[in-house]
Design a protein around this motif. Structure first.
Motif, PDB file in Angstrom:
ATOM      1  N   LEU A   1       5.580  -4.207  10.021  1.00 49.30           N
ATOM      2  CA  LEU A   1       6.220  -3.710  11.235  1.00 49.30           C
ATOM      3  C   LEU A   1       7.674  -3.313  10.987  1.00 49.30           C
ATOM      4  N   ILE A   2       8.361  -4.059  10.167  1.00 54.96           N
ATOM      5  CA  ILE A   2       9.788  -3.845   9.960  1.00 54.96           C
ATOM      6  C   ILE A   2      10.048  -2.575   9.157  1.00 54.96           C
ATOM      7  N   THR A   3       9.247  -2.335   8.143  1.00 53.17           N
ATOM      8  CA  THR A   3       9.518  -1.248   7.191  1.00 53.17           C
ATOM      9  C   THR A   3       9.690   0.118   7.851  1.00 53.17           C
ATOM     10  N   PRO A   4       8.776   0.588   8.721  1.00 49.75           N
ATOM     11  CA  PRO A   4       8.952   1.928   9.293  1.00 49.75           C
ATOM     12  C   PRO A   4      10.203   2.058  10.153  1.00 49.75           C
ATOM     13  N   ARG A   5      10.550   1.006  10.904  1.00 48.34           N
ATOM     14  CA  ARG A   5      11.725   1.086  11.776  1.00 48.34           C
ATOM     15  C   ARG A   5      13.006   1.191  10.949  1.00 48.34           C
TER      16      ARG A   5
ATOM     17  N   ARG B   1       6.836  14.507   7.117  1.00 48.17           N
ATOM     18  CA  ARG B   1       7.824  13.918   6.203  1.00 48.17           C
ATOM     19  C   ARG B   1       8.032  12.436   6.496  1.00 48.17           C
ATOM     20  N   GLU B   2       8.054  12.079   7.766  1.00 49.96           N
ATOM     21  CA  GLU B   2       8.219  10.664   8.099  1.00 49.96           C
ATOM     22  C   GLU B   2       7.039   9.856   7.600  1.00 49.96           C
ATOM     23  N   GLU B   3       5.830  10.391   7.795  1.00 46.31           N
ATOM     24  CA  GLU B   3       4.657   9.650   7.326  1.00 46.31           C
ATOM     25  C   GLU B   3       4.659   9.506   5.814  1.00 46.31           C
ATOM     26  N   ALA B   4       5.064  10.564   5.099  1.00 44.71           N
ATOM     27  CA  ALA B   4       5.125  10.483   3.641  1.00 44.71           C
ATOM     28  C   ALA B   4       6.118   9.401   3.210  1.00 44.71           C
ATOM     29  N   ALA B   5       7.260   9.325   3.923  1.00 45.55           N
ATOM     30  CA  ALA B   5       8.267   8.319   3.581  1.00 45.55           C
ATOM     31  C   ALA B   5       7.745   6.911   3.843  1.00 45.55           C
ATOM     32  N   VAL B   6       7.056   6.715   4.971  1.00 46.63           N
ATOM     33  CA  VAL B   6       6.531   5.387   5.292  1.00 46.63           C
ATOM     34  C   VAL B   6       5.411   5.003   4.329  1.00 46.63           C
ATOM     35  N   THR B   7       4.540   5.960   3.998  1.00 45.21           N
ATOM     36  CA  THR B   7       3.467   5.670   3.045  1.00 45.21           C
ATOM     37  C   THR B   7       4.046   5.259   1.697  1.00 45.21           C
ATOM     38  N   ALA B   8       5.079   5.981   1.247  1.00 53.17           N
ATOM     39  CA  ALA B   8       5.724   5.627  -0.017  1.00 53.17           C
ATOM     40  C   ALA B   8       6.362   4.239   0.068  1.00 53.17           C
TER      41      ALA B   8
ATOM     42  N   VAL C   1       0.727   4.579  -6.564  1.00 52.62           N
ATOM     43  CA  VAL C   1      -0.118   5.773  -6.450  1.00 52.62           C
ATOM     44  C   VAL C   1      -0.458   6.031  -4.982  1.00 52.62           C
ATOM     45  N   GLY C   2      -0.847   4.989  -4.267  1.00 55.66           N
ATOM     46  CA  GLY C   2      -1.180   5.146  -2.849  1.00 55.66           C
ATOM     47  C   GLY C   2      -0.016   5.664  -2.041  1.00 55.66           C
ATOM     48  N   GLY C   3       1.200   5.314  -2.431  1.00 52.90           N
ATOM     49  CA  GLY C   3       2.376   5.796  -1.726  1.00 52.90           C
ATOM     50  C   GLY C   3       2.590   7.293  -1.852  1.00 52.90           C
ATOM     51  N   ARG C   4       1.858   7.939  -2.766  1.00 54.82           N
ATOM     52  CA  ARG C   4       1.994   9.380  -2.946  1.00 54.82           C
ATOM     53  C   ARG C   4       0.833  10.160  -2.344  1.00 54.82           C
ATOM     54  N   VAL C   5      -0.153   9.462  -1.786  1.00 57.60           N
ATOM     55  CA  VAL C   5      -1.343  10.138  -1.253  1.00 57.60           C
ATOM     56  C   VAL C   5      -1.081  10.508   0.203  1.00 57.60           C
ATOM     57  N   THR C   6      -0.907  11.775   0.466  1.00 55.93           N
ATOM     58  CA  THR C   6      -0.713  12.272   1.823  1.00 55.93           C
ATOM     59  C   THR C   6      -1.514  13.558   1.966  1.00 55.93           C
ATOM     60  N   GLY C   7      -1.404  14.186   3.106  1.00 55.81           N
ATOM     61  CA  GLY C   7      -2.068  15.462   3.305  1.00 55.81           C
ATOM     62  C   GLY C   7      -3.375  15.315   4.066  1.00 55.81           C
ATOM     63  N   ARG C   8      -4.001  16.437   4.339  1.00 52.74           N
ATOM     64  CA  ARG C   8      -5.183  16.479   5.182  1.00 52.74           C
ATOM     65  C   ARG C   8      -6.371  15.743   4.570  1.00 52.74           C
TER      66      ARG C   8
ATOM     67  N   PHE D   1      -6.038   2.602  -1.998  1.00 50.42           N
ATOM     68  CA  PHE D   1      -6.784   2.743  -0.746  1.00 50.42           C
ATOM     69  C   PHE D   1      -6.136   1.921   0.365  1.00 50.42           C
ATOM     70  N   ASP D   2      -5.748   0.696   0.071  1.00 46.94           N
ATOM     71  CA  ASP D   2      -5.151  -0.173   1.085  1.00 46.94           C
ATOM     72  C   ASP D   2      -3.837   0.401   1.613  1.00 46.94           C
ATOM     73  N   VAL D   3      -3.017   0.965   0.725  1.00 47.17           N
ATOM     74  CA  VAL D   3      -1.722   1.503   1.143  1.00 47.17           C
ATOM     75  C   VAL D   3      -1.910   2.682   2.093  1.00 47.17           C
ATOM     76  N   VAL D   4      -2.799   3.623   1.728  1.00 46.56           N
ATOM     77  CA  VAL D   4      -3.014   4.795   2.583  1.00 46.56           C
ATOM     78  C   VAL D   4      -3.643   4.372   3.907  1.00 46.56           C
ATOM     79  N   LYS D   5      -4.513   3.376   3.878  1.00 49.30           N
ATOM     80  CA  LYS D   5      -5.117   2.878   5.118  1.00 49.30           C
ATOM     81  C   LYS D   5      -4.058   2.280   6.032  1.00 49.30           C
ATOM     82  N   MET D   6      -3.123   1.518   5.495  1.00 49.34           N
ATOM     83  CA  MET D   6      -2.077   0.923   6.326  1.00 49.34           C
ATOM     84  C   MET D   6      -1.207   1.996   6.970  1.00 49.34           C
ATOM     85  N   ALA D   7      -0.872   3.026   6.193  1.00 52.88           N
ATOM     86  CA  ALA D   7      -0.077   4.116   6.766  1.00 52.88           C
ATOM     87  C   ALA D   7      -0.849   4.829   7.868  1.00 52.88           C
ATOM     88  N   GLY D   8      -2.154   5.024   7.682  1.00 53.99           N
ATOM     89  CA  GLY D   8      -2.963   5.660   8.710  1.00 53.99           C
ATOM     90  C   GLY D   8      -3.090   4.809   9.954  1.00 53.99           C
TER      91      GLY D   8
END
Length: 453
Positions: A90-94, A133-140, A298-305, A348-355
């Motif tokens: 919860l803290i990280t994105p804010r 861009r915000e989502e890419a930053a949070v995923t990373a 690696v998961g922190g770099r997975v973005t896009g459609r 997989f877990d990282v991209v799932k959390m960002a989603g």
């Protein structure tokens, strides 16, 4: 280690780990409901401070024998983990939000990134840059956070074992206490940035999940009036309402209960039966842990459609890991397969959390993250118990073959859902209409020549 040296039985030592698990699994849903009502920074700092004090008490008063002191400490560790794990998510994105917006303002000369398929284009209403861009930053950031956690999970036990072997069990407890103390200080520092960044309305257009969330909008002062149990169940409900999250949670339960748990029980039996030593078993598990560190990045770099498709493909690598001991006896190939499995599972877990953060309303994030942790965690002991029962009716090779095939088949089946392939429930933006052919502009009339009049 100290308990084993003092003559404590394996069953009794196991009770300590069980106490931590019961405390963690039993309250994690409720901790998410509380985190949505209180400041998560204060909760995370309190959890770290409690673990710091508990381990100092353990270092001062425990004599190596299992007694009430170690049981109480194990329960406290589990309770605090149930709070700190979702709180950090919860803290990280804010903490990042204002910095990300500043970097993407149009007057800053930075272009919004493309390709995530977010409806409504890349520009947010407040002109602070696109949600891509915000989502890419949070995923990373999530990838970096998980990478640091996994790194500490490798280095921490190794360092603790060295301290216990060279000095004493109290030295190991003190080192762990210092680590939690530093974590509390760092979280408190992040808390100052957290408090300075007010939460705007989400720049991402409402998805179907947000339009039909588990609870009606309410002022923060009204939340405590709702029963805690109902509030906790709201986290389960919101995950169920989002189609791709529902598919992913079902996939997690199936994997943990029917594949991961039985495989974890069968793996040491199979390796020892194939002539490998216990050292090889520990080595390949360490290789898997190293893979999770890489996978988080690696998961922190997975973005896009197609982020969901890529993530599910990476998760399929774990199926290869499960089958690897059956397919080869080479320690080198086993090591490579276990590293690959760790990479795939953690990415997989990282991209799932960002989603999850993107799809679920922010006021439900604590409950949603806790529910996700519960789905992925709570069924593991049942899966291991199921694996122990299976060993009475089937050999380890058969169990591992079945687990590997199950992971590969169910992961491929999840890819059939368009939402799961995108990790998004928002409709795709309409295709741009084809451009009309350009016509030559008519030439302006020639001005009459004064000499011809």
């Amino acid at each position: 280690m100290a308990a084993a040296r003092s003559g404590t039985t394996a069953e009794t030592i196991g009770a300590v780990f069980a106490a931590r698990f019961i405390a963690l699994g039993g309250v994690v849903l409720f901790s998410g409901a509380l985190l949505d009502r209180v400041n998560p920074v204060a909760s995370a700092v309190t959890a770290d401070a409690t673990r710091f004090l508990a381990l100092i008490v353990l270092a001062l008063f425990w004599d190596g024998r299992l007694d009430a002191v170690i049981l109480v400490v194990a329960v406290l560790i589990g309770l605090c983990e149930a709070v700190s794990e979702p709180a950090l998510l919860l803290i990280t994105p804010r903490v990042l939000r204002k910095d990300t917006h500043a970097a993407t303002k149009p007057d800053g000369g930075s272009d919004a990134s493309h390709g995530s398929g977010s409806p409504g284009g890349n520009a947010s209403p407040d002109g602070s840059g696109g949600p891509d861009r915000e989502e890419a930053a949070v995923t990373a950031a999530y990838g970096l956070l998980e990478g640091m956690r996994n790194t500490s999970g490798i280095v921490g036990p190794t360092l603790a074992a060295a301290l216990v072997a060279v000095l004493s069990s109290s030295a190991g407890a003190v080192a762990a206490a210092v680590a939690f103390g530093l974590s509390a200080v760092a979280t408190r520092w992040a808390g100052a940035r957290y408090a300075a960044r007010p939460v705007p309305d989400s720049p991402v257009p409402d998805s179907p999940a947000k339009a039909g969330s588990a609870e009606p909008d309410a002022d923060a002062s009204d939340w405590p009036e709702e029963p805690l149990l109902r509030s906790a169940l709201g986290g389960l409900a919101v995950l169920w309402r989002v189609r791709w999250l529902r598919h992913v949670q079902i996939l997690a339960v199936v994997h943990v209960l029917l594949a991961v748990g039985p495989w974890m029980v069968a793996l040491p039996v199979f390796l020892l039966g194939a002539g490998h030593s216990a050292t090889v078993y520990g080595f390949v598990l360490g290789a898997f842990a190293v893979g999770t560190v890489v996978g988080a990045l690696v998961g922190g770099r997975v973005t896009g459609r197609s982020r969901g498709l890529y993530s599910l493909a990476l998760l399929g690598l774990f199926g290869v890991t499960v089958l690897a001991p059956v397919a080869t006896g080479s320690v080198l190939l086993l090591t490579a397969a276990f590293v690959a499995g760790g990479i795939g599972q953690q990415a997989f877990d990282v991209v799932k959390m960002a989603g999850l953060r993107r799809e679920v309303p922010e006021r439900l994030h604590g409950r949603a993250f806790s529910a996700d942790f519960f789905f992925s965690f709570a069924s593991l002991p049942l899966g291991q118990l199921f694996g122990a029962v299976l060993l009475r009716f089937a050999d380890a090779r058969t169990i591992m073959l079945g687990a590997g095939v199950l992971v590969l088949v169910t992961t491929a089946a999840a890819m059939l859902s368009p939402d799961a392939r995108r990790f998004s429930s928002a409709p795709l933006p309409p295709a741009a209409p084809p451009l009309a052919p350009a016509h030559a502009a008519p030439l302006p009339e020639r001005a009459p020549d004064a000499g011809t009049r």
